[in-house]
Design a protein around this motif. Sequence first.
Motif, PDB file in Angstrom:
ATOM      1  N   GLN A 222      58.618  18.892  -3.966  1.00 58.77           N
ATOM      2  CA  GLN A 222      57.592  18.620  -5.206  1.00 58.77           C
ATOM      3  C   GLN A 222      57.422  16.978  -5.595  1.00 58.77           C
ATOM      4  O   GLN A 222      57.429  16.753  -6.710  1.00 58.77           O
ATOM      5  N   LYS A 225      54.920  16.042  -8.259  1.00 63.67           N
ATOM      6  CA  LYS A 225      55.154  16.441  -9.621  1.00 63.67           C
ATOM      7  C   LYS A 225      55.975  15.313 -10.162  1.00 63.67           C
ATOM      8  O   LYS A 225      57.084  14.891  -9.793  1.00 63.67           O
ATOM      9  N   LYS A 308      64.169  20.647 -22.261  1.00 66.40           N
ATOM     10  CA  LYS A 308      64.697  21.291 -21.367  1.00 66.40           C
ATOM     11  C   LYS A 308      66.088  21.237 -20.946  1.00 66.40           C
ATOM     12  O   LYS A 308      66.777  20.141 -21.514  1.00 66.40           O
ATOM     13  N   LYS A 375      66.986  24.481 -16.230  1.00 66.38           N
ATOM     14  CA  LYS A 375      65.778  24.165 -15.741  1.00 66.38           C
ATOM     15  C   LYS A 375      65.964  23.028 -14.718  1.00 66.38           C
ATOM     16  O   LYS A 375      65.175  22.483 -13.777  1.00 66.38           O
ATOM     17  N   TYR A 376      67.467  22.575 -14.430  1.00 65.77           N
ATOM     18  CA  TYR A 376      67.769  21.328 -13.618  1.00 65.77           C
ATOM     19  C   TYR A 376      69.374  21.719 -13.335  1.00 65.77           C
ATOM     20  O   TYR A 376      70.182  21.946 -14.054  1.00 65.77           O
ATOM     21  N   SER A 417      67.361  26.336  -3.069  1.00 59.44           N
ATOM     22  CA  SER A 417      66.054  25.957  -3.591  1.00 59.44           C
ATOM     23  C   SER A 417      64.975  26.884  -3.354  1.00 59.44           C
ATOM     24  O   SER A 417      64.014  26.918  -3.821  1.00 59.44           O
ATOM     25  N   HIS A 420      65.653  29.485  -6.216  1.00 49.29           N
ATOM     26  CA  HIS A 420      65.377  28.880  -7.616  1.00 49.29           C
ATOM     27  C   HIS A 420      64.144  28.022  -7.403  1.00 49.29           C
ATOM     28  O   HIS A 420      64.542  26.659  -7.478  1.00 49.29           O
ATOM     29  N   PRO A 421      62.847  28.374  -6.948  1.00 48.26           N
ATOM     30  CA  PRO A 421      62.164  27.234  -6.790  1.00 48.26           C
ATOM     31  C   PRO A 421      61.569  26.281  -7.919  1.00 48.26           C
ATOM     32  O   PRO A 421      61.175  25.298  -7.791  1.00 48.26           O
ATOM     33  N   ASP A 422      61.884  26.809  -9.198  1.00 48.36           N
ATOM     34  CA  ASP A 422      61.722  26.098 -10.446  1.00 48.36           C
ATOM     35  C   ASP A 422      62.609  25.291 -10.742  1.00 48.36           C
ATOM     36  O   ASP A 422      62.397  24.702 -11.944  1.00 48.36           O
ATOM     37  N   VAL A 424      64.650  21.983 -11.019  1.00 42.88           N
ATOM     38  CA  VAL A 424      64.706  20.785 -10.661  1.00 42.88           C
ATOM     39  C   VAL A 424      66.187  20.243 -10.061  1.00 42.88           C
ATOM     40  O   VAL A 424      67.193  20.709 -10.709  1.00 42.88           O
ATOM     41  N   HIS A 444      64.790  17.220  -5.927  1.00 43.77           N
ATOM     42  CA  HIS A 444      63.771  16.493  -6.280  1.00 43.77           C
ATOM     43  C   HIS A 444      64.054  14.811  -6.402  1.00 43.77           C
ATOM     44  O   HIS A 444      63.211  14.213  -6.351  1.00 43.77           O
TER      45      HIS A 444
END
Length: 641
Positions: A222, A225, A308, A375-376, A417, A420-422, A424, A444
């Motif tokens: 990504q 982003k 987050k 989220k990370y 990855s 859990h594509p979302d 980071v 990322h």
Amino acid sequence: MSAVHADGNTSTDLRYLEHASRPLDENITLTKIGLKDGHYDFFVDMFFKAYDNENIIEQWVEIRQAEKKAVTLYDFASSQLTLRAGDFWLTQFAGDWGNEMNLIEECLTRGTKIIASKLLTRATRFVNPSFIVSLSAPASEDTGEVLGASLAWPGNFSLRFEITNEGDLRIISGMNPIGSHYKLEAGTVFATPPLVFSYNNNGIGHISRNFHCWARKYGIRQGDKAGSTVFNNWETTGFDFNEKKLAGLMAEAAQAGLELFLLDDGWFGAKHPRDGDAAGLGDWAVNAKKLPGGISYLVKEAARNGIKLGLWIEPEMVNPPSELFEQHPDWVLAQPYRAHDLVRNQLVLDLTNPAVQEFILKVVDGLLNENPGIKYLKWDCNRQVTHGGSMHLPPEEQSHLWIEYPRALMSLFSKVSKSHPDVVMMLCSAGGGRLEYGSLQYFHEYWPSDNTDALQRLFIQWGCSYFFPAISICTFVSGVPHIYTGRSMPLKFRFDAAMAGKLGMDLPLSGLSVEELEFTKRAIAEYKRLRDVIMFGDLFRLVSPYEKNFCSMLYGSQDQSRAIFFCFLLHRHLGETYPPIKLKGIGPDKKYLVREVNRMPDSKSAFGEEKLISGEELVNQGINLNFKNEYDSIVLELTEK
Ligand code: DGJ
């Protein structure tokens, strides 16, 4: 390459068989050149993946055989590039923990120079598998014929630079074959990792920009982003935290404008609490003493604060005091009859063992599925491999460890990855011990160094910038005096240095003065406003810290309508004057409003008040800065008018 065939023949005689080229899309062409041994059913396919817009080629090899028994491979390079010129100047990127990616340039002489790693899990700790070769003269930013290359492989590597008797340079790159001979069974394919390279006649600045464009599109996840600003608690609390402390830090980080709270090491270990680095690694259940409400409490707190949540893990490792080691002592890498060799009190799990792979996947999936609020993920790796013996591999395949471990690791990265594509992911290995594109394609961003001392970090960031784009490098503001160097630098200098990458912070915000906190909030807000230029712009290195007592760089948007200029005074030497810095990457025919951002209230600007300046003047006459004190620094925003 070198192989011993099934019948014991040590020679291989490859002949051209076929070739084919096909477009994979409008930008990428894949070319294959097929070779076959003159006698044996032994095949080598050479692959070249050419990225037209980015001027990048990936080269690798696939070896297969249909002989009667296994063939043993003793060497398996990914590529051999041969260059002809008068002299060859090699730049490597070397260092160690806390001092990663130092530039070292030398003129190659007759013989072979080898840059290699044997550390496996922390393969890039001492030297990165990336290099620049400049032809005829030392490398320069804007001129000269240069080759820049980086091997995408999270394992032992070898880059061999050989000046032949005829004065040519032969560069042989690939996995390090030392101790890694490989029994290739008939019908299986042995693929080598790609060497990613770029070649041009316009200097290394161009090579870097090609790599950055390629990485944003193909080399990292990504890359379109911008990502989040992070608060990390590692330097702030170490292992010493509880729910209340974390909630407080989270609230402060959110109020300062940071977007993600990254909880580092120390949150797990039930029977063997992870209160230091000697126990608990491997036991990925929450330490209920520190976190009675579990991860879900932190998820809720994060949501309440509008921030987050991120989590640290180091799933390839185990402390002997752990339930995991009690249950599976045979899962670690070790050699028979030799005592365990602990580094940071831990051992490496044997990733060649499918049961270990399954365990790690279960741990990561479990954490992320049970807590969708995470989220990370920061995936750390704090030791190299010594005593590299596997209790899973048979005796005759012990040497496969050095090949199968990185392969298993990449397969784990890939699975995580994909499922859990979302989430980071940050790639970390006690800093830059695993900085290469084989891993980065699943991440990322990366942690370049545990050394966050802004002065030394500028050198580390400078080195990283040759191959890795700003969007991938985590650059944090930390406290003073610095925990490792003892050095104190103004908050502004620390911020300015951290704003040249992916900004984060790791210091007790409650310890800042009212003015400092105000400055911090404004700087974070400014960074968010400017970050698209830094993340997606073209990098121009203007003044090298290796050549002067100051350094400078600029990120320019691709349409040249915006640019962010950075300059840092690294060392004050009375009597030294600072020549104007001539800008690059902006339009000479345009006009720009130039204004300082990140200014400390009541401070005198080294640039002065905002002004309209022609691109022609900025390029040809440059910017004059009135630096006064050591650690003066400036960030200028240029906007086309
Ligand atoms: C090494 C990393 O580089 C640090 O940032 C931190 O995560 C520690 N490990 C935790 O053990």
